[in-house]
Write a protein that holds these residues in place. Structure first.
Motif, PDB file in Angstrom:
ATOM      1  N   LYS A  73       0.841  -1.205   0.000  1.00 60.98           N
ATOM      2  CA  LYS A  73       0.000   0.000   0.000  1.00 60.98           C
ATOM      3  C   LYS A  73       0.875   1.254   0.000  1.00 60.98           C
ATOM      4  O   LYS A  73       0.589   2.231  -0.706  1.00 60.98           O
ATOM      5  CB  LYS A  73      -0.929  -0.018   1.211  1.00 60.98           C
ATOM      6  CG  LYS A  73      -1.786   1.224   1.369  1.00 60.98           C
ATOM      7  CD  LYS A  73      -2.863   1.325   0.294  1.00 60.98           C
ATOM      8  CE  LYS A  73      -4.015   0.397   0.658  1.00 60.98           C
ATOM      9  NZ  LYS A  73      -5.197   0.642  -0.205  1.00 60.98           N
ATOM     10  N   GLN A  74       1.934   1.263   0.794  1.00 61.09           N
ATOM     11  CA  GLN A  74       2.825   2.412   0.833  1.00 61.09           C
ATOM     12  C   GLN A  74       3.518   2.625  -0.509  1.00 61.09           C
ATOM     13  O   GLN A  74       3.703   3.770  -0.942  1.00 61.09           O
ATOM     14  CB  GLN A  74       3.853   2.227   1.942  1.00 61.09           C
ATOM     15  CG  GLN A  74       3.266   2.325   3.342  1.00 61.09           C
ATOM     16  CD  GLN A  74       4.232   1.879   4.417  1.00 61.09           C
ATOM     17  OE1 GLN A  74       5.171   1.128   4.155  1.00 61.09           O
ATOM     18  NE2 GLN A  74       4.008   2.322   5.645  1.00 61.09           N
ATOM     19  N   GLU A 123       2.213   1.884  -3.377  1.00 64.73           N
ATOM     20  CA  GLU A 123       1.169   2.443  -4.237  1.00 64.73           C
ATOM     21  C   GLU A 123       1.066   3.951  -4.033  1.00 64.73           C
ATOM     22  O   GLU A 123       0.935   4.726  -4.983  1.00 64.73           O
ATOM     23  CB  GLU A 123      -0.157   1.752  -3.920  1.00 64.73           C
ATOM     24  CG  GLU A 123      -1.312   2.145  -4.827  1.00 64.73           C
ATOM     25  CD  GLU A 123      -2.608   1.457  -4.435  1.00 64.73           C
ATOM     26  OE1 GLU A 123      -3.650   1.800  -5.032  1.00 64.73           O
ATOM     27  OE2 GLU A 123      -2.598   0.592  -3.530  1.00 64.73           O
ATOM     28  N   SER A 141      -1.607   1.455  10.527  1.00 63.51           N
ATOM     29  CA  SER A 141      -1.685   0.885   9.180  1.00 63.51           C
ATOM     30  C   SER A 141      -0.573   1.374   8.261  1.00 63.51           C
ATOM     31  O   SER A 141      -0.497   0.960   7.108  1.00 63.51           O
ATOM     32  CB  SER A 141      -3.047   1.198   8.548  1.00 63.51           C
ATOM     33  OG  SER A 141      -3.282   2.599   8.498  1.00 63.51           O
ATOM     34  N   LYS A 182       0.157   4.776   7.588  1.00 64.03           N
ATOM     35  CA  LYS A 182      -0.130   6.051   6.916  1.00 64.03           C
ATOM     36  C   LYS A 182       0.930   7.101   7.235  1.00 64.03           C
ATOM     37  O   LYS A 182       1.460   7.758   6.337  1.00 64.03           O
ATOM     38  CB  LYS A 182      -1.516   6.572   7.354  1.00 64.03           C
ATOM     39  CG  LYS A 182      -2.666   5.636   7.131  1.00 64.03           C
ATOM     40  CD  LYS A 182      -3.990   6.268   7.515  1.00 64.03           C
ATOM     41  CE  LYS A 182      -4.050   6.769   8.950  1.00 64.03           C
ATOM     42  NZ  LYS A 182      -3.892   5.682   9.945  1.00 64.03           N
ATOM     43  N   PHE A 207      -6.198   7.497  -0.502  1.00 68.52           N
ATOM     44  CA  PHE A 207      -5.867   6.091  -0.258  1.00 68.52           C
ATOM     45  C   PHE A 207      -6.442   5.680   1.097  1.00 68.52           C
ATOM     46  O   PHE A 207      -6.250   6.384   2.093  1.00 68.52           O
ATOM     47  CB  PHE A 207      -4.355   5.877  -0.267  1.00 68.52           C
ATOM     48  CG  PHE A 207      -3.730   6.065  -1.617  1.00 68.52           C
ATOM     49  CD1 PHE A 207      -3.605   4.991  -2.489  1.00 68.52           C
ATOM     50  CD2 PHE A 207      -3.281   7.314  -2.013  1.00 68.52           C
ATOM     51  CE1 PHE A 207      -3.032   5.174  -3.741  1.00 68.52           C
ATOM     52  CE2 PHE A 207      -2.703   7.503  -3.254  1.00 68.52           C
ATOM     53  CZ  PHE A 207      -2.585   6.422  -4.126  1.00 68.52           C
ATOM     54  N   PHE A 260      -6.582   2.852   4.072  1.00 71.30           N
ATOM     55  CA  PHE A 260      -5.786   1.791   4.668  1.00 71.30           C
ATOM     56  C   PHE A 260      -6.611   0.983   5.671  1.00 71.30           C
ATOM     57  O   PHE A 260      -7.402   1.552   6.437  1.00 71.30           O
ATOM     58  CB  PHE A 260      -4.599   2.382   5.438  1.00 71.30           C
ATOM     59  CG  PHE A 260      -3.497   2.940   4.596  1.00 71.30           C
ATOM     60  CD1 PHE A 260      -2.230   2.393   4.661  1.00 71.30           C
ATOM     61  CD2 PHE A 260      -3.707   4.036   3.763  1.00 71.30           C
ATOM     62  CE1 PHE A 260      -1.187   2.915   3.908  1.00 71.30           C
ATOM     63  CE2 PHE A 260      -2.674   4.573   3.008  1.00 71.30           C
ATOM     64  CZ  PHE A 260      -1.409   4.008   3.077  1.00 71.30           C
ATOM     65  N   ASP A 293      -3.156  -3.792   5.942  1.00 68.10           N
ATOM     66  CA  ASP A 293      -2.258  -3.260   4.922  1.00 68.10           C
ATOM     67  C   ASP A 293      -0.836  -3.107   5.448  1.00 68.10           C
ATOM     68  O   ASP A 293       0.106  -3.044   4.660  1.00 68.10           O
ATOM     69  CB  ASP A 293      -2.756  -1.907   4.411  1.00 68.10           C
ATOM     70  CG  ASP A 293      -3.936  -2.042   3.463  1.00 68.10           C
ATOM     71  OD1 ASP A 293      -3.931  -2.989   2.663  1.00 68.10           O
ATOM     72  OD2 ASP A 293      -4.863  -1.217   3.537  1.00 68.10           O
TER      73      ASP A 293
END
Length: 409
Positions: free
Chosen positions: A10-11, A13, A34, A36, A185, A187, A191
């Protein structure tokens, strides 16, 4: 070392979207822990490099950038300390409380109240980083956006979910107008694939059901629905006095009242992490002398060193208690944090009630419901609930001394 060893999928992305650069605002929203803030702190460093290069091209020798957070403490804890721990970058403030890196003047703006508006006015910024954006006052948030007017400026934000009617959700996250140029985004806690499995196995079952689980674990913007304490189980948690253990650490909560009910609740903690509601004293139309006398009787039974965590709305009553030799302190009244702490004990099966010592507790707990308009509990049927929250939340906070009213102690 590959990127997969440094950033979650995710990071990565998020980083790809940042490098692509086709946005004005980037919002990272979602669950606790998560990942962020970590990726946003990395993007903050990328932003400072970008700003330094942009300012050089424009011939500006003093570029400015906004670093915003709810308070100076949250900026220090969430960003400044994290940059040092994660990247070995030690930012120290100058005499104006500004930070400097890569030749960029980093200006802190505090967003939790309208007072932060003054710190955001009077200058043009090359961009902004807003930490804990859902805690921001809307006018201060908008002023930060207004200040970011230099060519190519961007704003990056991170936030945990809040009420779905929050301005950040309705005006920005859900705004599909392409001219706004906002990328979002979302999370979930899963994630963050770097979290230890034992932490995930502990935090998920320990998080209260309903809204708290949906926000903190799934990262959803939801309102509460139905009763606040969904995990309260009368059959298992209400016990006879004979099953209450001895040797408890005892403390109290006070919700002052006159026209509405006043309440003192007496609580005890055992050495296994359980909390017990030992006694609840609820009365109406009683003056302060009645409550002082009652508190002294509680002291006689449990000892004179126990703490009474009180509603700070009546400092005169707190003072009367202190003058009478009662260790009465102003409670931190944060409603959502307090409710969540009580709900955590219930979720973990560590909450018990002495059936022989209660009066209105059961009446209130089943009528204590969420207000879908505010996302907080309704201010109804809450006298015992408030007393409970003041006691349990404040007794289990790490830093409690700041709430002592030191006039008599």
């Amino acid at each position: 070392m590959g990127l997969n060893n440094l950033l979650t999928a995710k990071q990565q992305e998020v980083l790809h979207a940042y490098l692509k650069g086709d946005f004005k605002m980037m919002i990272l929203t979602g669950a606790i822990r998560s990942g962020k803030t970590f990726i946003d702190n990395l993007l903050f460093l990328y932003e400072l490099r970008r700003v330094a290069n942009q300012a050089k091209k424009q011939g500006k020798v003093h570029p400015q950038y906004i670093l915003a957070g709810a308070s100076s403490g949250s900026i220090q804890n969430n960003i400044i300390n994290s940059l040092n721990n994660q990247f070995g970058i030690n930012l120290t403030p100058d005499r104006h409380n500004h930070f400097h890196l890569f030749g960029v003047d980093i200006i802190p703006v505090y967003t939790s109240s309208i007072r932060g508006l003054a710190g955001a006015r009077g200058f043009d910024s090359f961009g902004g980083y807003i930490n804990e954006a859902s805690l921001a006052n809307q006018e201060v948030f908008q002023e930060i956006l207004n200040r970011c007017s230099e060519p190519g400026s961007k704003v990056i934000c991170d936030t945990n979910p809040d009420n779905p009617q929050h301005f950040l959700k309705t005006d920005y996250i859900d705004n599909n107008n392409p001219d706004v140029k906002t990328v979002t985004f979302c999370f979930t806690i899963d994630d963050n694939t770097f979290l230890p499995q034992d932490y995930l196995q502990q935090i998920k079952p320990a998080t209260p059901s309903g809204m708290f689980y949906d926000r903190n674990i799934l990262g959803l913007w939801v309102s509460g629905d139905g009763v606040v304490y969904q995990d309260f189980d009368k059959k298992r948690m209400v016990i006879p006095e004979s099953k209450v253990p001895d040797g408890l650490h005892v403390y109290c909560g006070i919700d002052w009242g006159f026209d509405h009910k006043g309440v003192i609740t007496v609580w005890g903690d055992d050495n296994k992490g359980n909390v017990y509601l030992l006694h609840e004293y609820t009365s109406q139309f009683k003056f302060i002398d009645y409550w002082v006398s009652l508190a002294k009787k509680i002291q006689d039974e449990y000892g004179h060193n126990l703490t009474f965590w009180a509603d700070s709305a009546r400092p005169d009553n707190v003072t009367e208690f202190q003058k009478a030799g009662i260790n009465c302190r102003n409670a931190n009244k944060a409603r959502m944090a307090g409710v969540e702490k009580v709900a955590e004990f219930m979720k973990q099966g560590k909450f018990f009630v002495n059936s022989d010592g209660i009066d209105k507790f059961l009446d209130e707990i089943y009528q204590y419901v969420w207000d879908e308009n505010t996302g907080e509990p309704k201010k109804e049927n809450d006298d015992v609930m408030d007393s409970m929250r003041y006691a349990v939340f404040n007794e289990h906070r790490q830093n409690k001394t700041q709430f002592i009213n030191s006039r008599y102690f």
